[in-house]
Design an enzyme around this catalytic site. Structure first.
Site, PDB file in Angstrom:
ATOM      1  N   ASP A 136       9.437  -2.081  -3.736  1.00 24.76           N
ATOM      2  CA  ASP A 136      10.692  -1.544  -3.211  1.00 24.76           C
ATOM      3  C   ASP A 136      11.898  -2.210  -3.875  1.00 24.76           C
ATOM      4  OD1 ASP A 136       8.407  -1.477  -1.254  1.00 24.76           O
ATOM      5  OD2 ASP A 136       9.749  -0.076  -0.288  1.00 24.76           O
ATOM      6  N   TYR A 166      15.026   4.119  -6.297  1.00 23.84           N
ATOM      7  CA  TYR A 166      15.761   4.725  -5.183  1.00 23.84           C
ATOM      8  C   TYR A 166      16.759   5.758  -5.688  1.00 23.84           C
ATOM      9  CZ  TYR A 166      13.567   1.575  -1.899  1.00 23.84           C
ATOM     10  OH  TYR A 166      12.623   0.909  -1.153  1.00 23.84           O
ATOM     11  N   HIS A 280       1.334   1.875  -1.773  1.00 24.57           N
ATOM     12  CA  HIS A 280       2.685   1.756  -1.223  1.00 24.57           C
ATOM     13  C   HIS A 280       2.712   1.554   0.299  1.00 24.57           C
ATOM     14  CE1 HIS A 280       6.960   1.822  -1.299  1.00 24.57           C
ATOM     15  NE2 HIS A 280       7.027   2.828  -0.436  1.00 24.57           N
ATOM     16  N   HIS A 290       7.809   1.774   9.799  1.00 21.54           N
ATOM     17  CA  HIS A 290       6.702   2.496   9.150  1.00 21.54           C
ATOM     18  C   HIS A 290       5.344   2.243   9.795  1.00 21.54           C
ATOM     19  CE1 HIS A 290       9.567   3.708   6.180  1.00 21.54           C
ATOM     20  NE2 HIS A 290       9.787   2.489   5.770  1.00 21.54           N
ATOM     21  N   HIS A 317       6.765  -0.610   0.829  1.00 28.40           N
ATOM     22  CA  HIS A 317       7.248   0.308   1.855  1.00 28.40           C
ATOM     23  C   HIS A 317       8.011  -0.374   2.983  1.00 28.40           C
ATOM     24  CE1 HIS A 317       7.657   4.281   3.318  1.00 28.40           C
ATOM     25  NE2 HIS A 317       6.736   4.265   4.234  1.00 28.40           N
ATOM     26  N   VAL A 318       7.419  -1.354   3.623  1.00 25.89           N
ATOM     27  CA  VAL A 318       8.115  -2.101   4.673  1.00 25.89           C
ATOM     28  C   VAL A 318       8.959  -3.183   3.989  1.00 25.89           C
ATOM     29  CG1 VAL A 318       7.841  -3.615   6.657  1.00 25.89           C
ATOM     30  CG2 VAL A 318       6.311  -1.659   6.348  1.00 25.89           C
ATOM     31  N   HIS A 319      10.239  -3.204   4.306  1.00 30.17           N
ATOM     32  CA  HIS A 319      11.163  -4.063   3.576  1.00 30.17           C
ATOM     33  C   HIS A 319      11.188  -5.470   4.168  1.00 30.17           C
ATOM     34  CE1 HIS A 319      13.277  -0.072   2.421  1.00 30.17           C
ATOM     35  NE2 HIS A 319      12.169  -0.284   1.751  1.00 30.17           N
TER      36      HIS A 319
END
Ligand SMILES: [Fe+2]
Length: 414
Positions: A136, A166, A280, A290, A317-319
């Site tokens: 990410d 992004y 991801h 998520h 995916h999870v920040h």
């Protein structure tokens, strides 16, 4: 912050940060035939794919290269393509495979025969080998910080488990991302898989998914007998790395499922004692962001990874950052992979700050900070994982791993 990054001139100015081998100035004065967004990736045994973009459609796809700066004993010719997305027309995307190359060796190269000269180091053929891992990534000030941290210490291969630019349908952001990562991506192989931000479909207007990702980030899927750029594998110095696609078919009998089955069966653990998997959407996640999005893929594929004694699964995916113990089917299992979420590269959506409370027993460390991970594989049996946050340079989390292929108890129960 979002507005700031949409101005290419400002992006160019502010991405001239002090990295290493390929910084160019001034970027905006490049001619149409000059190489832009130069990067490399692994492309089969002892081969590297060099990719760059030119505004001029008529530039030849040729790379000259050699082991001495300014002296290019070898050249390879490849091919180029472009793509259209709504009213956006991409530059000419050149892809040239070069090799055979010697392991652990510094090569100098030019794209299209033009200046400037770039250089990269091939990974070693034997242990130790070190991976930098960031998911990410995006293109914010946090991204810049993450890349500075990554570039400050040596590594061999960069791994990215999805969500790159992004761009989210704004195609010029793919170009600014390519410029942003060029200093690192032109000097070490970048191996990526795709996230949800690479899908880029628009109802009615653009129904094809992954158009820009597939055109720009060609990975060695053909070299690994895959039929899709969305999932593939490669070997580095005794490590077999599998890149999976969270947003393409994965059900039993699908092309990806069948390919993964065959790929895992084909791994020779005497040659590649370690297996890493990147994808991801995480299969294990105690962040409230998520939740459950990787669950159907986990239910379909987890037993395959467990049976074949995959050592580690890295997701994005999870920040935030989260490390689990060895897990199989939601329970600690000494023969399962270690699961790590590392979607903390610096995206523009910010951090995912809220975790389940209390923490599940299988989750060993979790923190919502931007940062990056490193896996240093020392030999056939031992590796060291570290995670550093961007706000300091110390190691915030670490663990030693013993390869499952060296575990008598896990192989005996296989
Ligand atoms: Fe994502």
């Amino acid at each position: 912050m979002k507005i700031f990054w949409q101005y290419p001139l400002l992006i160019s100015i502010f991405t001239i940060w002090g990295s290493t081998e390929s910084t160019r100035w001034p970027l905006n004065f490049l001619s149409d035939s000059d190489p832009q967004q130069v990067r490399i990736s692994l492309a089969g045994k002892n081969q590297v794919l060099v990719s760059w973009i030119t505004s001029d459609k008529n530039v030849e796809s040729v790379v000259v290269y050699g082991k001495v700066s300014g002296k290019y004993d070898n050249s390879s010719v490849g091919q180029s393509s472009s793509y259209q997305y709504l009213t956006y027309n991409s530059g000419e995307i050149h892809q040239v495979k070069i090799g055979p190359l010697e392991p652990g060796t510094l090569y100098y190269y030019r794209c299209g025969g033009a200046t400037p000269e770039f250089s990269f180091r091939t990974p070693p053929s034997v242990f130790p080998v070190e991976f930098a891992v960031v998911g990410d990534l995006g293109q914010t000030e946090w991204t810049k910080s993450t890349l500075q941290h990554v570039g400050a210490m040596p590594y061999d291969v960069f791994l990215l488990p999805g969500d790159l630019s992004y761009a989210d349908t704004e195609q010029p952001l793919w170009d600014s991302f390519g410029t942003l990562v060029e200093p690192l991506a032109s000097s070490r192989p970048w191996m990526v898989t795709q996230g949800n931000h690479e899908i880029e479909t628009i109802p009615v207007l653009h129904s094809q998914s992954f158009t820009a990702y597939n055109a720009r980030w060609l990975m060695p899927y053909q070299e690994s007998q895959s039929t899709s750029n969305l999932y593939y594998s490669f070997d580095v110095s005794g490590v077999h790395v599998i890149m999976l696609g969270s947003y393409t078919d994965f059900e039993v009998g699908s092309d990806q499922y069948t390919w993964l089955q065959a790929d895992l069966k084909g791994v020779d653990r005497t040659k590649t004692p370690w297996i890493l998997v990147l994808l991801h959407a995480p299969w294990y996640n105690s962040n409230l962001a998520h939740q459950g999005e990787g669950e159907s893929m986990r239910k379909t594929m987890e037993n395959m990874l467990f049976r074949e004694r995959v050592d580690m699964v890295l997701a994005g995916h999870v920040h935030a950052y989260e490390r689990f113990t060895r897990v199989y089917d939601n329970n600690a299992n000494e023969c399962g992979p270690v699961y790590v979420t590392i979607g903390d590269g610096g995206n523009r959506e910010g951090l995912a700050t809220t975790f389940e409370s209390p923490s599940p027993s299988i989750s060993l460390y979790r923190e919502a900070s931007f940062g990056h991970g490193r896996l240093r594989v020392l030999n056939s049996s031992h590796a060291h994982w570290t995670w550093r946050r961007n706000n300091d340079t110390t190691v915030a989390d670490e663990m030693w791993l013993k390869s499952l292929s060296s575990s008598d108890s896990c192989n005996g129960s296989a």
